[in-house]
Every structure is written in C-alpha cells, then in structure tokens.
Design a protein around this motif. Sequence first.
Motif, short mmCIF file in Angstrom:
data_model
loop_
_atom_site.label_atom_id
_atom_site.label_comp_id
_atom_site.label_asym_id
_atom_site.label_seq_id
_atom_site.Cartn_x
_atom_site.Cartn_y
_atom_site.Cartn_z
N GLY A 160 0.81 -1.21 0.00
CA GLY A 160 0.00 0.00 0.00
C GLY A 160 0.84 1.25 0.00
O GLY A 160 2.06 1.22 -0.17
N GLY A 161 0.15 2.37 0.18
CA GLY A 161 0.80 3.65 0.20
C GLY A 161 0.43 4.43 1.45
O GLY A 161 -0.54 4.10 2.15
N THR A 162 1.18 5.47 1.74
CA THR A 162 0.93 6.30 2.93
C THR A 162 1.05 7.77 2.57
O THR A 162 1.78 8.16 1.66
CB THR A 162 1.94 5.98 4.05
OG1 THR A 162 3.26 6.32 3.60
CG2 THR A 162 1.91 4.51 4.42
N VAL A 163 0.32 8.57 3.30
CA VAL A 163 0.43 10.03 3.21
C VAL A 163 0.37 10.54 4.64
O VAL A 163 -0.48 10.13 5.42
CB VAL A 163 -0.71 10.65 2.38
CG1 VAL A 163 -0.61 12.17 2.41
CG2 VAL A 163 -0.64 10.16 0.94
N ALA A 164 1.28 11.45 5.00
CA ALA A 164 1.30 11.94 6.39
C ALA A 164 1.82 13.37 6.43
O ALA A 164 2.52 13.83 5.54
CB ALA A 164 2.15 11.03 7.26
N TYR A 172 4.13 14.44 2.97
CA TYR A 172 5.03 13.50 2.32
C TYR A 172 4.35 12.15 2.08
O TYR A 172 3.64 11.64 2.93
CB TYR A 172 6.30 13.32 3.14
CG TYR A 172 6.10 13.12 4.62
CD1 TYR A 172 6.06 14.21 5.47
CD2 TYR A 172 5.97 11.84 5.17
CE1 TYR A 172 5.89 14.04 6.84
CE2 TYR A 172 5.79 11.67 6.53
CZ TYR A 172 5.75 12.77 7.36
OH TYR A 172 5.56 12.61 8.70
N PRO A 173 4.58 11.57 0.90
CA PRO A 173 4.02 10.25 0.58
C PRO A 173 4.98 9.14 0.98
O PRO A 173 6.13 9.39 1.36
CB PRO A 173 3.86 10.32 -0.93
CG PRO A 173 5.04 11.15 -1.36
CD PRO A 173 5.25 12.16 -0.25
N LEU A 265 -8.44 1.21 4.58
CA LEU A 265 -8.02 2.59 4.83
C LEU A 265 -7.89 2.77 6.34
O LEU A 265 -8.83 2.50 7.09
CB LEU A 265 -9.04 3.58 4.27
CG LEU A 265 -8.70 5.07 4.43
CD1 LEU A 265 -7.47 5.43 3.62
CD2 LEU A 265 -9.89 5.92 4.00
N GLY A 266 -6.71 3.19 6.79
CA GLY A 266 -6.48 3.30 8.23
C GLY A 266 -5.62 4.48 8.62
O GLY A 266 -5.05 5.18 7.76
N ILE A 289 -1.70 8.33 7.30
CA ILE A 289 -2.88 7.72 6.66
C ILE A 289 -2.40 6.63 5.72
O ILE A 289 -1.54 6.87 4.85
CB ILE A 289 -3.69 8.78 5.89
CG1 ILE A 289 -4.20 9.87 6.84
CG2 ILE A 289 -4.87 8.13 5.17
CD1 ILE A 289 -4.87 11.02 6.14
N GLN A 290 -2.93 5.42 5.89
CA GLN A 290 -2.47 4.28 5.10
C GLN A 290 -3.60 3.72 4.24
O GLN A 290 -4.75 3.67 4.66
CB GLN A 290 -1.97 3.16 6.01
CG GLN A 290 -0.73 3.52 6.82
CD GLN A 290 -0.24 2.34 7.62
OE1 GLN A 290 -1.00 1.48 8.05
NE2 GLN A 290 1.05 2.28 7.85
#
Length: 296
Positions: A160-164, A172-173, A265-266, A289-290
């Motif tokens: 998966g991917g993350t955004v925070a 940043y991704p 989504l978490g 956010i994942q």
Amino acid sequence: MFLLLWISGSVNVWAQEDGVFLFDGREAYGLIVEEVPFSHIRIQTANFQIRTYTFEDISEVFRPKGIKGYWDVVYLKNGGVIRGFIIEYEWGKFLKIEDERGNDFAWRMEDIRKINKEPTPNDATFKRSAEGEKQTRQELKSSNQQSILYGSTVVFLEVGGTVASPGVSTVYPGALINILMAYRLENRFSIGVGLGADILYNVNEQRNTGRYAFGDMRIYFPREKTIPYLSIASGYDWFRSGIMFNPGVGIRFHFWRNQQLNLNLGLKMQYESQGTRNNPDLLGVTEIIQFKVVID
C-alpha cells in the motif's frame, strides 16, 4: 402407547427434514434437492412433490446436520466438487461442510454454483471407497481449490501507500509492505501477527523508514456481495524506537475465481520516543494515513 410412539416418530422425521420459510408466512418441509445461491431452491415434500421458491421470497432456510441416506454435494464456481455433510449453514451467507474423511471446508455463497442432495452409496455410510476418495482429491486439485478454511491459518502479503503530515507544510508520501499470518476463528473474526516495513519520503528533506512487528485483529460483517470489516493493529517499530497503533476500516469482495480483494483505509499513530535512525530530532507522535491492498 401407540400415540406416544407415533409422536416420537413424527418428531424424529421432522428433525430430519429441511425447512424453507417464506416472507408471506408459508413453510415447506422435506428434502432440498437443489439450491442455487441468490436464485432459487427446489424442495421435495413428503408426498414427493417438487416445489420451487425464488431467492426473493425466502426469509430463512433450515438444514439439519445430515439426513440419513443422503449427502450434500457442493459444486463450486471454479469447478471443484465436495461431497459430505453440511455442519454449519447460514442462509445466503456461508456454509461449512465435513467431507467423508472428516475434513472441514467453508465457503461463501458467492463462490458456490449450486448445492444438491444426492443418495449416498450403501445407504448413508460416512466413508467412501478408495476410488471415491481419489476422485474427490482429483476434483479439488484440478479446480485449483483455495477455499476459505475457517479454523485454519493463512499467510498473505499487504502492499500500500501512505500520506502523512507532521505539522509542517510539506505533506510527504510513502509506501509500505506487510506480511501477515492470520488465524480465521470463523467467518466473522481473525487474529494474526505480522512483520512490516514502510518508507516516508521527504521528511525534513530526508527519508524516514520503519521496521515493525505487530498483532492484528479483524471483525467481519458478512453480506451477500461484499464484506465490510474493522481492523486493529498494534506493535513496536524498532527503527523509530516507539509503539504504533493502526485502526482501520476495509471492504472485502470477490475479485477473480476464488480470490478475494481487500481494500483497507487506516490511520497509523507512531510514537517516536527517541527519534529515528534517519532523523534523531523527529520526536513525538506522527500520524500516517495508510491505504492497503491484499488478495487472499
């Protein structure tokens, strides 16, 4: 005395009958000779009449755990066939069947083409011939059967991917990968343990990586087509020197053949007590956010 025997016999017969209950209040008892999930049921009554009821008219179906002289035959959409006795059954949702060798299998109704009642050889023996057992194994092997086995352990990979954002202007991704070993208690719960790694790009102009171990619990809410679920993961990230907590929501649905696609989504809350190996000045709690995808 005769009356008592007649009542006792009647109760025994009723307990050995399938039952179909309709929304309009009608009931039908007998032998369900065919069930096509989400389409119709055909039931043979005591006077050998065949009645057909559509899925939309049926409110509930009762199947006793085995009817003498017959076994249940489950035909899967992927070509597999299992012969045995249904031991758990929830109308429109799933069934669990025990084959003649005592193995348990469970499927969602979406994966089943039809369920038939067929006479057992030698009047309902629980064991088939060696030739019959070999035939069943060949049918499962040829269909590449991968049923959901409740009460068993499965291993799958999450990507998966993350955004925070740590409270600065730069969002940043990143990316993540987890390997999870889960034990499915039944069709509604699973618990597991896993290992994972993630990377966040451009955190104060540096890369921020993590390595972590975690426990995972999921609660499923079965529906006809899709299965929503809640997930809770918690563990320790030794690269970031802190604990992590990751609640999420997801949905599970049929993807291809007997494969299921999971979308989740978490929100991952990462406590960094001593900074990280990449950035010792990055302290406190980072919220990430994942979005995770897995095929199982």
